[in-house]
Design a protein around this motif. Structure first.
Motif, mmCIF file in Angstrom:
data_model
loop_
_atom_site.group_PDB
_atom_site.id
_atom_site.type_symbol
_atom_site.label_atom_id
_atom_site.label_comp_id
_atom_site.label_asym_id
_atom_site.label_seq_id
_atom_site.Cartn_x
_atom_site.Cartn_y
_atom_site.Cartn_z
ATOM 1 N N ASN A 193 5.231 -7.811 -5.428
ATOM 2 C CA ASN A 193 4.738 -7.419 -4.306
ATOM 3 C C ASN A 193 4.717 -8.692 -3.330
ATOM 4 N N LYS A 207 0.193 0.793 -5.415
ATOM 5 C CA LYS A 207 0.306 -0.093 -4.090
ATOM 6 C C LYS A 207 1.742 -0.783 -4.110
ATOM 7 N N GLU A 220 5.072 -2.109 -3.266
ATOM 8 C CA GLU A 220 5.684 -2.186 -1.977
ATOM 9 C C GLU A 220 7.327 -1.821 -1.906
ATOM 10 N N ARG A 273 10.566 -1.489 2.805
ATOM 11 C CA ARG A 273 8.915 -1.786 2.211
ATOM 12 C C ARG A 273 8.278 -0.985 3.038
ATOM 13 N N LEU A 274 8.264 -1.158 4.510
ATOM 14 C CA LEU A 274 7.674 -0.466 5.374
ATOM 15 C C LEU A 274 7.558 0.991 5.223
ATOM 16 N N LYS A 320 8.253 2.532 2.158
ATOM 17 C CA LYS A 320 7.528 2.784 0.962
ATOM 18 C C LYS A 320 6.101 3.076 1.217
ATOM 19 N N ARG A 321 5.499 2.106 2.256
ATOM 20 C CA ARG A 321 4.144 2.051 2.469
ATOM 21 C C ARG A 321 3.721 3.555 3.420
ATOM 22 N N LYS A 359 3.471 6.477 0.714
ATOM 23 C CA LYS A 359 2.067 6.429 -0.013
ATOM 24 C C LYS A 359 1.047 6.725 1.081
ATOM 25 N N LEU A 360 1.111 6.087 2.196
ATOM 26 C CA LEU A 360 0.039 6.526 3.213
ATOM 27 C C LEU A 360 0.111 8.109 3.726
ATOM 28 N N PHE A 404 4.329 1.140 12.740
ATOM 29 C CA PHE A 404 5.362 0.705 11.728
ATOM 30 C C PHE A 404 6.789 0.740 12.365
#
Length: 287
Positions: free
Chosen positions: A65, A122, A124, A235-236, A238-239, A242-243, A259
């Motif tokens: 991360n 979490k 990333e 990475r954005l 992947k976030r 999850k969000l 984003f």
């Protein structure tokens, strides 16, 4: 039997970023932006308790991360199993993770194995589980914490806690419901039955099932395809994935706008557009 795994470390190079972590019961490699974490405790079928595997997984995800050189993490096991989960002999002797008062045991869970789901949730970057063999109990839960599971025909999975008179202690019931839906997760958890690779594929637990000698080549092919994409955008994304699981649509769309605005101002976005229009392969710099 003692583990034959060797400590894995790398001398820092300012141009390459921080040193790779030193691990005890795993090996870690990094090539083409793909990190491969291999569990090296086949003597206990890669059990997560009674070994340093839990500590090594936590150390690796924490490092990734913070490490921009990595775009994808692959986790797999050496030997006959992906992971047998908890060490049953320690359960019998009520030692290690399972020793002490109820207060002490719950604290060991919270500070130990439960750090894995918290960190992987979490993570990333995309995480792929390459199941070389059985994944049982907490080993099955570990696979379900990953984004994608590809398995050998030798793999079997089972949420077998109830067969030993215990409950899933590492968040497995949470992950299984989201992966399979409540009804199917309930059937597997309440019966504790073991599922072979073919049925796991049919149920949607596995994305693909391949012959044992094809497992890592196929997993690395997929990992490298993902790792070839713009690192910051990956990475954005992947976030965002999850969000999306815990956001209402209006709130999520606001985050998407933020984003996306950020992504539009990266150098890699402009490179991707130029490469597309010029009909050439892109060269990304991670910025």
């Amino acid at each position: 039997m003692k583990s034959t795994a060797r400590n894995f470390s790398l001398i820092p190079n300012p141009k390459e970023g921080p040193a790779m972590p030193q691990l005890k019961d795993c090996t870690l490699t990094l090539e083409d932006r793909v990190a491969v974490l291999t569990f090296q405790r086949d003597d206990v079928r890669n059990a997560l308790t009674g070994t340093a595997l839990t500590e090594d997984i936590i150390t690796t995800v924490n490092w990734i991360n913070r490490e921009d050189r990595v775009s994808v993490l692959v986790m797999t096991g050496s030997g006959s199993a992906f992971s047998s989960g908890g060490n049953v002999k320690e359960m019998q002797s009520q030692s290690g993770t399972f020793g002490g008062s109820p207060v002490q045991v719950q604290d060991k869970y919270r500070r130990g194995i439960q750090q894995i789901p918290l960190l992987l949730h979490k993570a990333e970057i995309p995480v792929i589980a390459a199941l070389n063999g059985p994944a049982i109990g907490a080993g099955f839960d570990l696979a379900n914490m990953c984004d994608i599971r590809i398995a050998s025909t030798r793999a079997k999975v089972g949420e077998t806690f109830i067969n030993l008179g215990i409950t899933p202690g590492d968040g497995g019931a949470w992950f299984m419901q989201r992966l399979l839906g409540y009804q199917r997760a309930a059937e597997l958890i309440f019966t504790g039955r073991v599922v072979d690779a073919a049925e796991a594929l049919k149920l949607g637990i596995f994305l693909e099932v391949v012959e044992p000698d094809e497992l890592m080549p196929r997993v690395m092919e997929l990992a490298r395809e993902m790792a070839s994409k713009p690192p910051v955008t990956l990475r954005l994304t992947k976030r965002m994935m999850k969000l999306a699981q815990r956001s209402d649509l209006p709130d999520f769309l606001d985050l998407c706008a933020c984003f996306q605005s950020f992504a539009h101002h990266t150098e890699d976005h402009l490179e991707a557009v130029d490469a597309f229009l010029e009909k050439r392969p892109p060269t990304y710099k991670g910025r």
